[in-house]
Design a protein around this motif. Sequence first.
Motif: not given
Length: 84
Positions: A46, A48, A61
């Motif tokens: 995931t 960012y 995740p």
Amino acid sequence: MRFTTRGPAVFPHTCACEHCQKLGGAPVMWWVGFETVTWTGEIEPTWYEIFEGEAKRGFCPTCGSRVAAVKQRHPGDRHQRHRP
């Protein structure tokens, strides 16, 4: 989580900037770059964006472990950049 890399490991180094100390929870953090990283398992990170337009970090995740960092290349930039 599985991955493969392509190309030689480039610019292996440690960093002791405040951001890396917080991210790693230690006095220094190590980094190494590769030409290409391909996620080959069933799970992918995931992502960012940490520094807008400059860098993003990948986390598992499932457990939240830090697994990758990607930095945007700038013209003439050959090295990993860190914020002081």
